[in-house]
Design a protein around this motif. Structure first.
Motif, PDB file in Angstrom:
ATOM      1  N   UNK A  74       0.865  -1.180   0.000  1.00  0.00           N
ATOM      2  CA  UNK A  74       0.000   0.000   0.000  1.00  0.00           C
ATOM      3  C   UNK A  74       0.897   1.224   0.000  1.00  0.00           C
ATOM      4  N   UNK A  75       0.652   2.116  -0.946  1.00  0.00           N
ATOM      5  CA  UNK A  75       1.420   3.351  -0.987  1.00  0.00           C
ATOM      6  C   UNK A  75       0.575   4.487  -0.414  1.00  0.00           C
ATOM      7  N   UNK A  76       1.077   5.071   0.630  1.00  0.00           N
ATOM      8  CA  UNK A  76       0.419   6.196   1.286  1.00  0.00           C
ATOM      9  C   UNK A  76       0.890   7.468   0.586  1.00  0.00           C
ATOM     10  N   UNK A  77       0.055   7.966  -0.326  1.00  0.00           N
ATOM     11  CA  UNK A  77       0.469   9.119  -1.124  1.00  0.00           C
ATOM     12  C   UNK A  77       0.602  10.386  -0.284  1.00  0.00           C
ATOM     13  N   UNK A  78      -0.220  10.500   0.746  1.00  0.00           N
ATOM     14  CA  UNK A  78      -0.190  11.702   1.571  1.00  0.00           C
ATOM     15  C   UNK A  78       1.136  11.816   2.325  1.00  0.00           C
ATOM     16  N   UNK A  79       1.545  10.713   2.938  1.00  0.00           N
ATOM     17  CA  UNK A  79       2.778  10.718   3.725  1.00  0.00           C
ATOM     18  C   UNK A  79       3.975  10.171   2.956  1.00  0.00           C
ATOM     19  N   UNK A  80       3.723   9.755   1.717  1.00  0.00           N
ATOM     20  CA  UNK A  80       4.767   9.259   0.821  1.00  0.00           C
ATOM     21  C   UNK A  80       5.550   8.107   1.457  1.00  0.00           C
ATOM     22  N   UNK A  81       4.797   7.130   1.921  1.00  0.00           N
ATOM     23  CA  UNK A  81       5.389   5.947   2.526  1.00  0.00           C
ATOM     24  C   UNK A  81       4.837   4.684   1.850  1.00  0.00           C
ATOM     25  N   UNK A  82       5.686   3.654   1.792  1.00  0.00           N
ATOM     26  CA  UNK A  82       5.286   2.357   1.265  1.00  0.00           C
ATOM     27  C   UNK A  82       5.119   1.380   2.427  1.00  0.00           C
ATOM     28  N   UNK A  83       3.993   0.647   2.411  1.00  0.00           N
ATOM     29  CA  UNK A  83       3.706  -0.305   3.485  1.00  0.00           C
ATOM     30  C   UNK A  83       3.575  -1.714   2.905  1.00  0.00           C
ATOM     31  N   UNK A  84       4.182  -2.667   3.566  1.00  0.00           N
ATOM     32  CA  UNK A  84       4.205  -4.063   3.129  1.00  0.00           C
ATOM     33  C   UNK A  84       3.123  -4.824   3.885  1.00  0.00           C
ATOM     34  N   UNK A  85       2.300  -5.597   3.149  1.00  0.00           N
ATOM     35  CA  UNK A  85       1.136  -6.258   3.743  1.00  0.00           C
ATOM     36  C   UNK A  85       1.245  -7.765   3.523  1.00  0.00           C
ATOM     37  N   UNK A  86       1.107  -8.557   4.578  1.00  0.00           N
ATOM     38  CA  UNK A  86       1.232 -10.024   4.440  1.00  0.00           C
ATOM     39  C   UNK A  86       0.014 -10.651   3.779  1.00  0.00           C
ATOM     40  N   UNK A  87       0.239 -11.818   3.163  1.00  0.00           N
ATOM     41  CA  UNK A  87      -0.849 -12.516   2.497  1.00  0.00           C
ATOM     42  C   UNK A  87      -0.551 -14.014   2.399  1.00  0.00           C
ATOM     43  N   UNK A  88      -1.610 -14.816   2.396  1.00  0.00           N
ATOM     44  CA  UNK A  88      -1.586 -16.255   2.141  1.00  0.00           C
ATOM     45  C   UNK A  88      -0.794 -17.000   3.210  1.00  0.00           C
ATOM     46  N   UNK A  89      -1.456 -17.275   4.324  1.00  0.00           N
ATOM     47  CA  UNK A  89      -0.781 -17.801   5.519  1.00  0.00           C
ATOM     48  C   UNK A  89      -1.085 -19.265   5.811  1.00  0.00           C
ATOM     49  N   UNK A  90      -1.692 -20.001   4.890  1.00  0.00           N
ATOM     50  CA  UNK A  90      -2.148 -21.345   5.254  1.00  0.00           C
ATOM     51  C   UNK A  90      -1.017 -22.342   5.457  1.00  0.00           C
TER      52      UNK A  90
END
Length: 472
Positions: free
Chosen positions: A328-344
């Motif tokens: 997710x790119x936070x355009x307001x604060x100009x930060x990139x966030x890493x999000x986890x997925x597929x945990x089975x």
């Protein structure tokens, strides 16, 4: 029955006189009882009055960790037969969603999944090329509320994702992993368990896991301004900037705008960095504590089918790529966030060789084979994650990684916090494992023909997961 529910009931009875038959549920302890038949024509377009519960509350109601709620799907028989004949096509058909007395109709319904989700559940035996008809009782499903222009949201959500959890017989890994990430301050999809009925028939217990979309962004990043990308790395395996097309193809929000400037800028900075400047790039574009917390959890639970497993198709470096993550790119604060997925598949690599295909050869920060692709365990080639320029920059935060790792062990492992949560949820879902076993396997003596996870198999899987957690 109260007045408001009686009005809904009478309204739906009128629809029956028009030849449109639909199931209505009167909830009692979250267990709706279907009372009519499956429609043979299009489902009705029900316009909400505005006072429905699903319009009054937000998504916290759906992801209440203390509840196992029941959802019902109504799909025309011919449409259900069509998607059952080819689940891997992931085609939407029209359906209705019934939940605690309210009916949302029509909605879009489709099967969803990747190689792992369809493996062993389609008639084509080649799991690497999922095809053929549905052979398992459960397959992961997606329900699209904003279907064909519908504007209303369901508890402020656009989609519901029901994960079959066929691979994980304990049916606890995904939910537990996301909970650990969240407890460590990493924004991650919320996940609970839910009962699902399809056309009057109890399908089973599913993992109801949050879709990573614009609603996710607006919930966790209140301004919600920015793009979500799925499984695109800012730089190629050889360290060069990723192509514009790769970024655009990975867009999961704002696809029409195609504004990829921030992630592209991030990728350019990584591509231009070296061993001494990579840390500055990370500090500028990311929250260091957040990404270090992500990495600590990812390595602690051995999410070896995630972003630090670089699978390679051949001997060429640029054939290597990782998977199972979002940005997710936070355009307001100009930060990139890493999000986890597929945990089975999390935790299983606590035992070496538990899954020969997904195992990562290197410990965090290590490299092998001079950063060239190499064969490990299953014959599938991989490349060391630390050879990637962005991952190498994260590795350079050794002090922060060790400090957060120490806090994690003290606050989650030493005091048995994870085991406590695990035991709580195992107890919570046990009645529904028993329910599915009794419903689907009654009279079936051959274990190979069982349609649902048996209590015996579930208990064995729970014991294995317990041992893996204790090995952290």
């Amino acid at each position: 029955m109260d007045i408001s529910r009686s009005n809904k009931f009478n309204k739906l009875l009128k629809l029956v006189t028009l030849g449109l038959l639909i199931i209505v549920s009167c909830s009692k302890e979250d267990r709706p009882t279907p009372i009519s038949t499956i429609p043979d024509r299009s489902l009705p377009n029900i316009k909400p009055k505005g006072n429905e519960k699903y319009l009054q509350k937000n998504s916290d109601y759906v992801y209440d960790q203390e509840k196992i709620r029941t959802y019902e799907l109504i799909i025309k028989s011919e449409d259900l037969a069509e998607i059952n004949a080819d689940p891997a096509a992931e085609k939407y058909v029209e359906g209705a969603l019934i939940f605690e007395g309210d009916t949302i109709s029509p909605v879009g319904v489709r099967y969803k999944g990747s190689l792992g989700a369809f493996a062993g559940c389609l008639s084509n035996p080649d799991w690497g090329h999922p095809a053929g008809q549905k052979t398992c009782e459960k397959l992961s499903m997606q329900v699209k509320i904003n279907w064909n222009g519908r504007k209303e949201r369901f508890f402020d959500l656009n989609k519901l994702q029901f994960h079959s959890q066929n691979y994980d017989k304990s049916q606890l890994r995904e939910r537990l992993a996301y909970w650990i990430f969240a407890e460590m301050g990493v924004r991650s999809p919320r996940s609970v368990h839910a009962r699902l009925l399809i056309n009057n028939t109890y399908s089973g217990l599913y993992g109801l896991t949050e879709e990573i979309d614009n609603r996710f962004a607006e919930y966790f990043y209140k301004e919600g301004k920015g793009n979500i990308y799925k499984e695109v790395w800012p730089v190629k395996a050889n360290g060069e900037l990723q192509s514009d097309k790769a970024f655009i193809d990975a867009l999961k929000t704002n696809e029409e705008e195609q504004d990829i400037n921030l992630i592209k800028e991030f990728g350019q900075a990584i591509a231009a960095s070296n061993a001494s400047t990579g840390k500055d790039v990370v500090r500028k574009y990311m929250n260091v504590n957040e990404i270090m917390s992500y990495i600590v959890v990812d390595r602690a639970i051995r999410h070896d089918d995630g972003p630090f497993h670089w699978y390679c198709d051949d001997e060429m470096v640029n054939s290597c790529a990782s998977k199972n993550f979002y940005w997710f790119e936070d355009k307001k604060n100009r930060k990139m966030h890493f999000i986890p997925w597929d945990m089975d598949g999390t935790f299983e690599q606590m035992i070496t060789g538990a899954n020969l295909y997904t195992g990562i050869a290197d410990k965090w920060g290590e490299t092998s084979n001079n950063c060239e692709p190499f064969t490990y365990w299953s014959g599938q080639k991989q490349r060391s994650a630390a050879c990637d320029k962005l991952t190498a920059a994260w590795v350079s935060f050794g002090q922060e990684y060790n400090s957060i790792g120490s806090d994690f062990r003290n606050n989650f492992v030493v005091n048995n916090k994870i085991i406590f949560q695990f035991e709580k949820w195992a107890k919570q879902i046990e009645p529904f494992i028993i329910e599915a076993d009794n419903f689907h396997n009654k009279g079936i003596t051959n274990a190979a023909n069982k349609k649902a996870t048996t209590v015996f198999v579930w208990e064995k899987a729970v014991n294995a997961l317990r041992s893996q957690i204790n090995a952290m």
